[in-house]
Motif scaffolding. Sequence first.
Motif, PDB file in Angstrom:
ATOM      1  N   PHE A 110     -99.661  61.167  77.570  1.00 17.23           N
ATOM      2  CA  PHE A 110    -100.981  60.623  77.214  1.00 17.23           C
ATOM      3  C   PHE A 110    -101.443  61.195  75.881  1.00 17.23           C
ATOM      4  O   PHE A 110    -101.885  60.462  74.990  1.00 17.23           O
ATOM      5  CB  PHE A 110    -101.989  60.955  78.312  1.00 17.23           C
ATOM      6  CG  PHE A 110    -103.400  60.509  78.024  1.00 17.23           C
ATOM      7  CD1 PHE A 110    -103.871  59.299  78.504  1.00 17.23           C
ATOM      8  CD2 PHE A 110    -104.262  61.305  77.278  1.00 17.23           C
ATOM      9  CE1 PHE A 110    -105.172  58.886  78.237  1.00 17.23           C
ATOM     10  CE2 PHE A 110    -105.557  60.906  77.010  1.00 17.23           C
ATOM     11  CZ  PHE A 110    -106.010  59.694  77.492  1.00 17.23           C
ATOM     12  N   LEU A 111    -101.341  62.517  75.739  1.00 20.41           N
ATOM     13  CA  LEU A 111    -101.802  63.168  74.511  1.00 20.41           C
ATOM     14  C   LEU A 111    -100.949  62.756  73.314  1.00 20.41           C
ATOM     15  O   LEU A 111    -101.467  62.574  72.209  1.00 20.41           O
ATOM     16  CB  LEU A 111    -101.765  64.691  74.693  1.00 20.41           C
ATOM     17  CG  LEU A 111    -102.758  65.252  75.720  1.00 20.41           C
ATOM     18  CD1 LEU A 111    -102.533  66.747  75.918  1.00 20.41           C
ATOM     19  CD2 LEU A 111    -104.200  64.981  75.296  1.00 20.41           C
ATOM     20  N   ALA A 112     -99.633  62.592  73.540  1.00 21.42           N
ATOM     21  CA  ALA A 112     -98.758  62.159  72.446  1.00 21.42           C
ATOM     22  C   ALA A 112     -99.106  60.741  72.015  1.00 21.42           C
ATOM     23  O   ALA A 112     -99.171  60.437  70.816  1.00 21.42           O
ATOM     24  CB  ALA A 112     -97.301  62.238  72.887  1.00 21.42           C
ATOM     25  N   ALA A 113     -99.329  59.862  72.983  1.00 23.69           N
ATOM     26  CA  ALA A 113     -99.687  58.486  72.668  1.00 23.69           C
ATOM     27  C   ALA A 113    -101.067  58.407  72.023  1.00 23.69           C
ATOM     28  O   ALA A 113    -101.280  57.623  71.082  1.00 23.69           O
ATOM     29  CB  ALA A 113     -99.649  57.628  73.935  1.00 23.69           C
ATOM     30  N   ARG A 114    -101.987  59.215  72.512  1.00 25.83           N
ATOM     31  CA  ARG A 114    -103.335  59.230  71.924  1.00 25.83           C
ATOM     32  C   ARG A 114    -103.284  59.700  70.479  1.00 25.83           C
ATOM     33  O   ARG A 114    -103.930  59.120  69.594  1.00 25.83           O
ATOM     34  CB  ARG A 114    -104.224  60.159  72.761  1.00 25.83           C
ATOM     35  CG  ARG A 114    -105.585  60.493  72.165  1.00 25.83           C
ATOM     36  CD  ARG A 114    -106.524  59.311  72.103  1.00 25.83           C
ATOM     37  NE  ARG A 114    -106.812  58.749  73.394  1.00 25.83           N
ATOM     38  CZ  ARG A 114    -107.743  59.213  74.237  1.00 25.83           C
ATOM     39  NH1 ARG A 114    -108.470  60.268  73.905  1.00 25.83           N
ATOM     40  NH2 ARG A 114    -107.947  58.615  75.396  1.00 25.83           N
ATOM     41  N   ASN A 142    -116.085  51.428  83.905  1.00 30.26           N
ATOM     42  CA  ASN A 142    -115.414  51.526  85.216  1.00 30.26           C
ATOM     43  C   ASN A 142    -114.119  52.341  85.115  1.00 30.26           C
ATOM     44  O   ASN A 142    -113.140  52.056  85.792  1.00 30.26           O
ATOM     45  CB  ASN A 142    -115.074  50.119  85.731  1.00 30.26           C
ATOM     46  CG  ASN A 142    -116.300  49.238  85.869  1.00 30.26           C
ATOM     47  OD1 ASN A 142    -117.037  49.311  86.840  1.00 30.26           O
ATOM     48  ND2 ASN A 142    -116.521  48.394  84.873  1.00 30.26           N
ATOM     49  N   GLU A 143    -114.140  53.357  84.276  1.00 30.17           N
ATOM     50  CA  GLU A 143    -112.911  54.094  83.997  1.00 30.17           C
ATOM     51  C   GLU A 143    -112.229  54.633  85.243  1.00 30.17           C
ATOM     52  O   GLU A 143    -111.037  54.404  85.468  1.00 30.17           O
ATOM     53  CB  GLU A 143    -113.205  55.272  83.047  1.00 30.17           C
ATOM     54  CG  GLU A 143    -112.947  54.946  81.605  1.00 30.17           C
ATOM     55  CD  GLU A 143    -112.978  56.175  80.716  1.00 30.17           C
ATOM     56  OE1 GLU A 143    -113.011  56.003  79.496  1.00 30.17           O
ATOM     57  OE2 GLU A 143    -112.952  57.307  81.247  1.00 30.17           O
ATOM     58  N   ILE A 144    -112.978  55.358  86.058  1.00 23.98           N
ATOM     59  CA  ILE A 144    -112.355  56.026  87.203  1.00 23.98           C
ATOM     60  C   ILE A 144    -111.781  55.024  88.205  1.00 23.98           C
ATOM     61  O   ILE A 144    -110.626  55.166  88.625  1.00 23.98           O
ATOM     62  CB  ILE A 144    -113.353  56.998  87.864  1.00 23.98           C
ATOM     63  CG1 ILE A 144    -113.600  58.187  86.918  1.00 23.98           C
ATOM     64  CG2 ILE A 144    -112.831  57.480  89.208  1.00 23.98           C
ATOM     65  CD1 ILE A 144    -114.544  59.229  87.458  1.00 23.98           C
ATOM     66  N   PRO A 145    -112.531  53.988  88.633  1.00 23.69           N
ATOM     67  CA  PRO A 145    -111.923  53.010  89.544  1.00 23.69           C
ATOM     68  C   PRO A 145    -110.694  52.323  88.965  1.00 23.69           C
ATOM     69  O   PRO A 145    -109.691  52.139  89.670  1.00 23.69           O
ATOM     70  CB  PRO A 145    -113.058  52.000  89.784  1.00 23.69           C
ATOM     71  CG  PRO A 145    -114.307  52.741  89.512  1.00 23.69           C
ATOM     72  CD  PRO A 145    -113.967  53.685  88.404  1.00 23.69           C
ATOM     73  N   VAL A 146    -110.747  51.950  87.683  1.00 28.20           N
ATOM     74  CA  VAL A 146    -109.606  51.266  87.071  1.00 28.20           C
ATOM     75  C   VAL A 146    -108.399  52.193  86.998  1.00 28.20           C
ATOM     76  O   VAL A 146    -107.266  51.797  87.316  1.00 28.20           O
ATOM     77  CB  VAL A 146    -109.975  50.759  85.657  1.00 28.20           C
ATOM     78  CG1 VAL A 146    -108.732  50.273  84.924  1.00 28.20           C
ATOM     79  CG2 VAL A 146    -110.988  49.636  85.752  1.00 28.20           C
ATOM     80  N   LEU A 147    -108.604  53.434  86.603  1.00 31.39           N
ATOM     81  CA  LEU A 147    -107.503  54.387  86.507  1.00 31.39           C
ATOM     82  C   LEU A 147    -106.898  54.684  87.876  1.00 31.39           C
ATOM     83  O   LEU A 147    -105.678  54.843  88.010  1.00 31.39           O
ATOM     84  CB  LEU A 147    -107.978  55.681  85.842  1.00 31.39           C
ATOM     85  CG  LEU A 147    -108.332  55.568  84.354  1.00 31.39           C
ATOM     86  CD1 LEU A 147    -108.945  56.862  83.847  1.00 31.39           C
ATOM     87  CD2 LEU A 147    -107.108  55.209  83.534  1.00 31.39           C
ATOM     88  N   VAL A 170    -109.415  55.950  76.849  1.00 31.26           N
ATOM     89  CA  VAL A 170    -110.164  56.444  78.008  1.00 31.26           C
ATOM     90  C   VAL A 170    -110.307  57.957  77.917  1.00 31.26           C
ATOM     91  O   VAL A 170    -109.601  58.635  77.161  1.00 31.26           O
ATOM     92  CB  VAL A 170    -109.477  56.062  79.340  1.00 31.26           C
ATOM     93  CG1 VAL A 170    -109.292  54.569  79.451  1.00 31.26           C
ATOM     94  CG2 VAL A 170    -108.142  56.780  79.488  1.00 31.26           C
ATOM     95  N   SER A 171    -111.199  58.501  78.718  1.00 30.83           N
ATOM     96  CA  SER A 171    -111.437  59.942  78.751  1.00 30.83           C
ATOM     97  C   SER A 171    -110.215  60.667  79.325  1.00 30.83           C
ATOM     98  O   SER A 171    -109.698  60.296  80.381  1.00 30.83           O
ATOM     99  CB  SER A 171    -112.667  60.243  79.608  1.00 30.83           C
ATOM    100  OG  SER A 171    -112.698  61.608  79.998  1.00 30.83           O
ATOM    101  N   PHE A 172    -109.752  61.704  78.623  1.00 32.00           N
ATOM    102  CA  PHE A 172    -108.603  62.476  79.106  1.00 32.00           C
ATOM    103  C   PHE A 172    -108.931  63.153  80.429  1.00 32.00           C
ATOM    104  O   PHE A 172    -108.074  63.244  81.316  1.00 32.00           O
ATOM    105  CB  PHE A 172    -108.198  63.522  78.067  1.00 32.00           C
ATOM    106  CG  PHE A 172    -107.074  64.405  78.531  1.00 32.00           C
ATOM    107  CD1 PHE A 172    -105.799  63.894  78.729  1.00 32.00           C
ATOM    108  CD2 PHE A 172    -107.290  65.755  78.784  1.00 32.00           C
ATOM    109  CE1 PHE A 172    -104.754  64.709  79.163  1.00 32.00           C
ATOM    110  CE2 PHE A 172    -106.260  66.574  79.214  1.00 32.00           C
ATOM    111  CZ  PHE A 172    -104.987  66.048  79.399  1.00 32.00           C
ATOM    112  N   ARG A 173    -110.146  63.624  80.588  1.00 32.09           N
ATOM    113  CA  ARG A 173    -110.536  64.273  81.843  1.00 32.09           C
ATOM    114  C   ARG A 173    -110.439  63.309  83.016  1.00 32.09           C
ATOM    115  O   ARG A 173    -109.872  63.653  84.070  1.00 32.09           O
ATOM    116  CB  ARG A 173    -111.976  64.803  81.730  1.00 32.09           C
ATOM    117  CG  ARG A 173    -112.463  65.537  82.980  1.00 32.09           C
ATOM    118  CD  ARG A 173    -113.920  65.913  82.844  1.00 32.09           C
ATOM    119  NE  ARG A 173    -114.763  64.731  82.707  1.00 32.09           N
ATOM    120  CZ  ARG A 173    -116.075  64.761  82.513  1.00 32.09           C
ATOM    121  NH1 ARG A 173    -116.695  65.922  82.400  1.00 32.09           N
ATOM    122  NH2 ARG A 173    -116.762  63.649  82.409  1.00 32.09           N
ATOM    123  N   ASN A 174    -110.967  62.098  82.843  1.00 31.96           N
ATOM    124  CA  ASN A 174    -110.878  61.099  83.910  1.00 31.96           C
ATOM    125  C   ASN A 174    -109.435  60.695  84.175  1.00 31.96           C
ATOM    126  O   ASN A 174    -109.028  60.479  85.320  1.00 31.96           O
ATOM    127  CB  ASN A 174    -111.708  59.862  83.546  1.00 31.96           C
ATOM    128  CG  ASN A 174    -113.191  60.135  83.591  1.00 31.96           C
ATOM    129  OD1 ASN A 174    -113.638  61.118  84.183  1.00 31.96           O
ATOM    130  ND2 ASN A 174    -113.977  59.283  82.963  1.00 31.96           N
TER     131      ASN A 174
END
Length: 243
Positions: A110-114, A142-147, A170-174
């Motif tokens: 995720f971090l590499a792609a971001r 709707n980040e959390i439900p979608v993730l 999207v948020s890395f934390r979520n």
Amino acid sequence: MAETTDNSGRSSTRHLPLIVILCVAVIGAFTLRDFLSFETLRDNREALLAYRDAHFLGMVVAFVGAYILIVIFSLPGAAVFSMAGGFLFGLALGTVLNITSATIGAAIIFLAARAGLGESMSARLEASEGTIKKLKTALHENEIPVLFLLRLVPVVPFFAANLVPALVGVSFRNYLLTTAIGIIPGGIVFTWIGVGLGEVFDRGGTPDLSLLREPYVIGPIIGLCILAALPLVIRAVRGRKEI
């Protein structure tokens, strides 16, 4: 001129991790396709068990490191490795190691792609108008439900669920939270199958993955998918009423 050169150099460096991941993924897809298999696990069964008994901590470290690399580079054999976790370490510890390894690997990719594409793509989406802008806004609302849905729905490939969130900003934390929790059901199932691999190998058989389609396995996962989708449905209904 110098500033332009510096910016170009920083841009190339930023893209390097993602380029390396993609190159290794392509090479691994062809070279490791037949290596990380049940046959390999069966043929090396005695050696793996002997090493585990003699060097338990070393086996744990090697297993986690190898699993993380498989996830980062989307290499073939992730399902085999998940089952190997149950085969080598039992249901409880095997599940913990599988989920921990997969989460760490997912976080790294995720971090590499971001860093490589996500920031620029997210900025473009932010500057866009019309349908794309609405979709991005809806995703962030709707980040959390979608993730969660990305992790729970069995038909979504794991690598896609790693890359797409990074690219849309999207948020890395979520992302990390929903990954660690969302992969638990599948992690338990694959580890559970792996616990019985020794008996399967003793009979000269191959693992029966039909268990994944059993109602008592797929039923709870579908139920979790429905729960994750419920906030999306409620917000959609409320939005229509307001209109």
